[in-house]
Design an enzyme around this catalytic site. Structure first.
Site, PDB file in Angstrom:
ATOM      1  N   THR A 240       4.185 -10.661   4.369  1.00  0.00           N
ATOM      2  CA  THR A 240       4.557  -9.725   3.432  1.00  0.00           C
ATOM      3  C   THR A 240       4.120  -8.211   3.716  1.00  0.00           C
ATOM      4  O   THR A 240       3.110  -7.852   4.330  1.00  0.00           O
ATOM      5  CB  THR A 240       3.744 -10.024   2.017  1.00  0.00           C
ATOM      6  OG1 THR A 240       3.991 -11.313   1.676  1.00  0.00           O
ATOM      7  CG2 THR A 240       3.758  -9.111   0.947  1.00  0.00           C
ATOM      8  N   LEU A 241       5.007  -7.264   3.470  1.00  0.00           N
ATOM      9  CA  LEU A 241       5.204  -6.010   3.894  1.00  0.00           C
ATOM     10  C   LEU A 241       4.748  -5.164   2.671  1.00  0.00           C
ATOM     11  O   LEU A 241       5.542  -5.492   1.664  1.00  0.00           O
ATOM     12  CB  LEU A 241       6.361  -5.810   4.685  1.00  0.00           C
ATOM     13  CG  LEU A 241       6.802  -6.281   5.851  1.00  0.00           C
ATOM     14  CD1 LEU A 241       8.088  -6.019   6.258  1.00  0.00           C
ATOM     15  CD2 LEU A 241       5.811  -6.395   6.713  1.00  0.00           C
ATOM     16  N   GLU A 242       3.524  -4.223   3.002  1.00  0.00           N
ATOM     17  CA  GLU A 242       3.424  -3.212   1.666  1.00  0.00           C
ATOM     18  C   GLU A 242       4.135  -1.904   1.918  1.00  0.00           C
ATOM     19  O   GLU A 242       3.535  -1.302   2.669  1.00  0.00           O
ATOM     20  CB  GLU A 242       1.792  -3.375   1.691  1.00  0.00           C
ATOM     21  CG  GLU A 242       1.202  -4.532   1.522  1.00  0.00           C
ATOM     22  CD  GLU A 242      -0.151  -4.608   2.312  1.00  0.00           C
ATOM     23  OE1 GLU A 242      -0.257  -3.784   3.327  1.00  0.00           O
ATOM     24  OE2 GLU A 242      -0.867  -5.578   2.132  1.00  0.00           O
TER      25      GLU A 242
ATOM     26  N   TYR B 114      -7.225 -19.999   9.874  1.00  0.00           N
ATOM     27  CA  TYR B 114      -7.258 -19.612   8.872  1.00  0.00           C
ATOM     28  C   TYR B 114      -6.720 -20.718   7.698  1.00  0.00           C
ATOM     29  O   TYR B 114      -5.937 -21.438   8.234  1.00  0.00           O
ATOM     30  CB  TYR B 114      -5.909 -18.529   8.841  1.00  0.00           C
ATOM     31  CG  TYR B 114      -5.560 -18.098   7.362  1.00  0.00           C
ATOM     32  CD1 TYR B 114      -6.384 -16.936   6.680  1.00  0.00           C
ATOM     33  CD2 TYR B 114      -4.516 -18.649   6.746  1.00  0.00           C
ATOM     34  CE1 TYR B 114      -5.963 -16.595   5.375  1.00  0.00           C
ATOM     35  CE2 TYR B 114      -4.051 -18.133   5.518  1.00  0.00           C
ATOM     36  CZ  TYR B 114      -4.859 -17.095   4.823  1.00  0.00           C
ATOM     37  OH  TYR B 114      -4.273 -16.605   3.263  1.00  0.00           O
TER      38      TYR B 114
ATOM     39  N   ARG C 243       6.909   0.113  13.507  1.00  0.00           N
ATOM     40  CA  ARG C 243       7.627   0.892  14.871  1.00  0.00           C
ATOM     41  C   ARG C 243       7.611   2.382  14.560  1.00  0.00           C
ATOM     42  O   ARG C 243       7.668   2.823  13.696  1.00  0.00           O
ATOM     43  CB  ARG C 243       9.165   0.275  14.877  1.00  0.00           C
ATOM     44  CG  ARG C 243       9.119  -1.203  15.218  1.00  0.00           C
ATOM     45  CD  ARG C 243      10.755  -1.450  15.252  1.00  0.00           C
ATOM     46  NE  ARG C 243      11.207  -0.874  16.385  1.00  0.00           N
ATOM     47  CZ  ARG C 243      12.582  -0.609  16.300  1.00  0.00           C
ATOM     48  NH1 ARG C 243      13.336  -0.735  15.190  1.00  0.00           N
ATOM     49  NH2 ARG C 243      12.838  -0.001  17.412  1.00  0.00           N
ATOM     50  N   SER C 244       7.485   2.971  15.993  1.00  0.00           N
ATOM     51  CA  SER C 244       7.315   4.340  15.856  1.00  0.00           C
ATOM     52  C   SER C 244       8.552   5.077  15.288  1.00  0.00           C
ATOM     53  O   SER C 244       8.361   6.092  14.579  1.00  0.00           O
ATOM     54  CB  SER C 244       7.162   4.946  17.188  1.00  0.00           C
ATOM     55  OG  SER C 244       8.054   4.724  17.803  1.00  0.00           O
TER      56      SER C 244
ATOM     57  N   ASP D 267      -4.700 -13.449  10.463  1.00  0.00           N
ATOM     58  CA  ASP D 267      -5.971 -14.196  10.726  1.00  0.00           C
ATOM     59  C   ASP D 267      -5.433 -15.189  11.878  1.00  0.00           C
ATOM     60  O   ASP D 267      -4.151 -15.830  11.667  1.00  0.00           O
ATOM     61  CB  ASP D 267      -6.395 -15.123   9.525  1.00  0.00           C
ATOM     62  CG  ASP D 267      -7.262 -14.203   8.664  1.00  0.00           C
ATOM     63  OD1 ASP D 267      -8.131 -13.799   9.365  1.00  0.00           O
ATOM     64  OD2 ASP D 267      -7.042 -13.895   7.607  1.00  0.00           O
TER      65      ASP D 267
ATOM     66  N   ARG E  77       8.444   7.730  12.089  1.00  0.00           N
ATOM     67  CA  ARG E  77       8.811   9.076  12.193  1.00  0.00           C
ATOM     68  C   ARG E  77       9.845   9.298  10.930  1.00  0.00           C
ATOM     69  O   ARG E  77      10.238  10.526  10.950  1.00  0.00           O
ATOM     70  CB  ARG E  77       9.725   9.228  13.417  1.00  0.00           C
ATOM     71  CG  ARG E  77       8.693   9.148  14.667  1.00  0.00           C
ATOM     72  CD  ARG E  77       9.250   9.397  15.997  1.00  0.00           C
ATOM     73  NE  ARG E  77       8.209   9.281  17.076  1.00  0.00           N
ATOM     74  CZ  ARG E  77       8.482   8.878  18.121  1.00  0.00           C
ATOM     75  NH1 ARG E  77       9.413   7.821  18.421  1.00  0.00           N
ATOM     76  NH2 ARG E  77       7.259   8.994  18.903  1.00  0.00           N
TER      77      ARG E  77
END
Length: 173
Positions: free
Chosen positions: A120-122, A152, A94-95, A112, A99
């Site tokens: 999963t968030l890096e 997929y 999100r912006s 996919d 920020r």
């Protein structure tokens, strides 16, 4: 073409897009906000090896928050399970989080068609930042697809139930 927020909501109602749990207040003009689960994984080794499983440890994000340090990769996940066999899902920060210098994916924002699971968030940050569980940190949006396609079907990440560290070592087997 990117689906509008109204089109996302219609496809959730029809079952062509699944987001669980779903909150209609999180629908944006052309995306849907996803939130951060309360756990993170961090790699234990200073040097990672693509050909080997890399050990991790779990960190719980307390309600009071957790300070993330720069130059460290944190693996998190969305609280929401998503799937669609009709559209190409994409994930972006999100912006508001951008920020603050919080990046929610290094390179893997492209999904996919047919993927089913938690994202999963890096996660990494530009400077120290306090984060909290259940915060809407990213947004999912959907593209239409043209032509014949296959769903997929990789066994590495499909139908995951938690944070997924890299399974790239399986590509070498």
């Amino acid at each position: 073409m990117i689906l509008s927020g109204r089109e996302i909501a219609r496809n959730i109602e029809s079952g062509d897009i699944v987001i669980r749990p779903y909150d209609p207040r999180r629908v944006n003009p052309n995306s849907y906000n996803l939130s951060l689960h309360n756990e993170l994984l961090v790699y234990e080794n200073d040097v990672l090896d693509m050909k080997q499983p890399n050990p991790t440890r779990t960190i719980t994000i307390p309600k009071e928050g957790l300070i993330l340090e720069p130059h460290r990769l944190y693996l998190g996940r969305t609280k929401e399970f998503t799937t669609t066999s009709k559209f190409v899902p994409m994930l972006e920060g999100r912006s508001s989080t951008g920020r603050l210098g919080l990046c929610i994916h290094v390179t893997a924002g492209f999904g996919d068609i047919g993927f089913a699971g938690y994202w999963t968030l890096e996660i990494y940050c530009i400077h120290p930042l306090k984060i909290y569980p259940d915060t809407e940190v990213c947004q999912i949006y959907y593209h239409t697809i043209l032509g014949d396609y296959d769903l997929y079907s990789s066994g590495k990440y499909q139908n995951n139930t938690g944070i997924q560290p890299s399974l790239m070592y399986k590509d070498f087997e």
